[in-house]
Design a protein around this motif. Structure first.
Motif, short mmCIF file in Angstrom:
data_model
loop_
_atom_site.label_atom_id
_atom_site.label_comp_id
_atom_site.label_asym_id
_atom_site.label_seq_id
_atom_site.Cartn_x
_atom_site.Cartn_y
_atom_site.Cartn_z
N ARG A 1 0.82 -1.21 0.00
CA ARG A 1 0.00 0.00 0.00
C ARG A 1 0.85 1.26 0.00
O ARG A 1 0.43 2.30 0.52
N GLN A 2 2.03 1.20 -0.59
CA GLN A 2 2.85 2.40 -0.68
C GLN A 2 2.24 3.41 -1.65
O GLN A 2 2.47 4.62 -1.52
N ALA A 3 1.48 2.93 -2.62
CA ALA A 3 0.83 3.84 -3.56
C ALA A 3 -0.47 4.35 -2.94
O ALA A 3 -1.44 3.62 -2.79
N GLY A 4 -0.45 5.62 -2.60
CA GLY A 4 -1.65 6.21 -2.01
C GLY A 4 -1.61 6.23 -0.50
O GLY A 4 -0.55 6.38 0.11
N ARG A 5 -2.77 6.14 0.09
CA ARG A 5 -2.96 6.13 1.53
C ARG A 5 -2.52 7.43 2.19
O ARG A 5 -3.32 8.27 2.51
N SER A 6 -1.21 7.60 2.44
CA SER A 6 -0.79 8.72 3.28
C SER A 6 -0.27 9.92 2.49
O SER A 6 0.01 10.96 3.07
N GLN A 7 -0.16 9.81 1.18
CA GLN A 7 0.41 10.91 0.38
C GLN A 7 -0.63 12.00 0.12
O GLN A 7 -1.76 11.70 -0.27
N LYS A 8 -0.24 13.24 0.33
CA LYS A 8 -1.20 14.33 0.15
C LYS A 8 -1.65 14.45 -1.30
O LYS A 8 -2.80 14.81 -1.59
N GLU A 9 -0.73 14.15 -2.24
CA GLU A 9 -1.09 14.22 -3.66
C GLU A 9 -2.21 13.21 -3.97
O GLU A 9 -3.13 13.50 -4.72
N TYR A 10 -2.10 12.03 -3.37
CA TYR A 10 -3.11 10.99 -3.56
C TYR A 10 -4.43 11.41 -2.91
O TYR A 10 -5.50 11.23 -3.49
N ARG A 11 -4.35 11.97 -1.74
CA ARG A 11 -5.57 12.38 -1.05
C ARG A 11 -6.33 13.44 -1.84
O ARG A 11 -7.56 13.47 -1.84
N GLU A 12 -5.59 14.31 -2.50
CA GLU A 12 -6.24 15.31 -3.34
C GLU A 12 -6.98 14.64 -4.51
O GLU A 12 -8.09 15.03 -4.86
N LEU A 13 -6.35 13.64 -5.09
CA LEU A 13 -6.98 12.92 -6.19
C LEU A 13 -8.25 12.21 -5.73
O LEU A 13 -9.25 12.16 -6.45
N LYS A 14 -8.19 11.64 -4.50
CA LYS A 14 -9.33 10.88 -4.00
C LYS A 14 -10.53 11.78 -3.69
O LYS A 14 -11.65 11.30 -3.54
N LYS A 15 -10.32 13.08 -3.63
CA LYS A 15 -11.44 14.00 -3.48
C LYS A 15 -12.26 14.06 -4.78
O LYS A 15 -13.45 14.39 -4.77
N LYS A 16 -11.60 13.74 -5.90
CA LYS A 16 -12.24 13.81 -7.21
C LYS A 16 -12.66 12.44 -7.74
O LYS A 16 -13.65 12.31 -8.45
N TYR A 17 -11.83 11.41 -7.43
CA TYR A 17 -12.04 10.11 -8.05
C TYR A 17 -12.07 8.99 -7.00
O TYR A 17 -11.36 9.04 -6.00
N SER A 18 -12.86 7.95 -7.29
CA SER A 18 -12.82 6.74 -6.48
C SER A 18 -11.64 5.88 -6.90
O SER A 18 -11.00 6.15 -7.93
N LEU A 19 -11.36 4.84 -6.13
CA LEU A 19 -10.27 3.93 -6.50
C LEU A 19 -10.50 3.35 -7.89
O LEU A 19 -9.59 3.34 -8.73
N PHE A 20 -11.70 2.85 -8.14
CA PHE A 20 -11.98 2.25 -9.45
C PHE A 20 -11.87 3.29 -10.57
O PHE A 20 -11.42 2.98 -11.67
#
Length: 343
Positions: A26-45
């Motif tokens: 789970r190094q991809a995502g989870r705690s990275q702020k860049e990923y969290r910003e993306l998750k505001k717009k998109y679901s995992l799928f």
């Protein structure tokens, strides 16, 4: 194509390396702020269905932490819709399945997967990463039949797997039919990942630790032997991992795998004392990364020292990165593993 740092592939194969390679589940995502910003717009799928975006999420921790492998950003649920499983990943819950398996009739309704037409975005993401972007190997993965079945029967996450075990014990015909159906899917799905460019494969049997050894041998081991026997033909390193499954480690050592991933419940030395001969991966408890750095350093040294008693050790966490873990802490840990093990 960038020059490949193949240190981790050597370690997977049991070869000597100049330092202990490291990657994090789970190094991809989870705690990275860049990923969290993306998750505001998109679901995992939604992210996985956009290859360029998915490649970015996969690549980000490699650049941020300097780890020795990338792990494809997706979920073990990703191939299930292709065979007729209605699954949704709900925030704060996990996978939720509206049409759970209850009988042989339900199993017989399941279809098969054609990766090129059913999950082309997964394969395109792999091609983008391995042909253009990565300088370290890409690890692909799949869930194992028991773990996938547990979601498909329970309808979502479970703490006790009572429905799963009940079907397993009371309707063995349905159970073994489901195992074979999921084995077919896993083999086809993984082979497509390798063909697209994945250079190693991890099979997550995350929840199989819920079974005792005797039940594992009878209900699960034959299908795992079949899966790994078939996947060996692809000539890439194969890893098996589960949580709370230390009592199954001798069974795993019998499987045609290259690497056994340990969670934090069993030390590397303890595994070796049980005559485990495979390369070992792990196994810092992720909770330590929320404590003082001196504690992280002490525990990491212990794991590396035990790992270096045998040429084949890959450093990882005992389970996945949690959202609370600081990216700076992961970067510092990677640097420490590299420097300490390379002495």
């Amino acid at each position: 194509m960038k020059k490949l740092n193949d240190t981790i592939l050597k370690a997977f194969r049991g070869e000597e390396t100049d330092y202990t390679p490291v990657w994090y589940m789970r190094q991809a995502g989870r705690s990275q702020k860049e990923y969290r910003e993306l998750k505001k717009k998109y679901s995992l799928f939604e992210i996985t269905h956009q290859p360029e975006l998915c490649a970015y999420v996969t690549r980000l921790p490699v650049e941020m932490y300097n780890v020795d492998a990338a792990v494809l950003y997706k979920d073990i649920m990703s191939p299930l819709p292709a065979i007729g499983v209605d699954v949704e990943i709900k925030s704060g819950i996990g996978p939720v399945i509206d049409n759970p398996i209850t009988s042989l009739k339900d199993v017989e309704k399941l279809g098969s997967i054609d990766p090129e037409s059913d999950v082309p975005y997964v394969l395109e993401t792999i091609r983008i990463l391995t042909q253009e972007q990565l300088s370290v190997p890409l690890i692909g993965f799949s869930g194992a039949p028991f773990t996938l079945a547990s979601y498909m029967i329970e309808g979502g996450p479970s703490k006790n797997y009572h429905k799963t075990k009940a079907l397993m014990y009371s309707d063995s015909k349905a159970w073994f039919a489901l195992m074979e159906k999921l084995a077919d899917m896993t083999i086809t799905y993984v082979e497509a990942q390798v063909k697209a460019g994945a250079q190693a494969i991890q099979i997550f049997d995350s929840w199989v630790g819920a079974l005792n050894v005797a039940d594992y041998r009878y209900y699960i081991k034959p299908v795992m032997e079949r899966i790994f026997f078939e996947l060996r033909k692809n000539n890439v390193p194969l890893i098996i991992f589960g949580v709370g499954a230390s009592h199954l480690i001798r069974e795993w050592n019998d499987l045609p795998v290259d690497v056994i991933g340990l969670d934090w419940r069993m030390s590397i030395s303890e595994a070796r004392q049980l005559d485990v001969t495979k390369a070992l991966q792990g196994n810092l408890d992720p909770a330590f990364l929320l404590s003082d750095w001196s504690i992280v350093e002490e525990k990491t040294k212990q794991i590396i020292d035990e790992g270096k008693q045998h040429p084949s050790h890959i450093f990882n966490l005992g389970h996945g990165v949690t959202p609370e873990i600081s990216p700076d802490r992961l970067k510092k840990l990677t640097e420490f593993v590299h420097s300490y093990s390379g002495r």
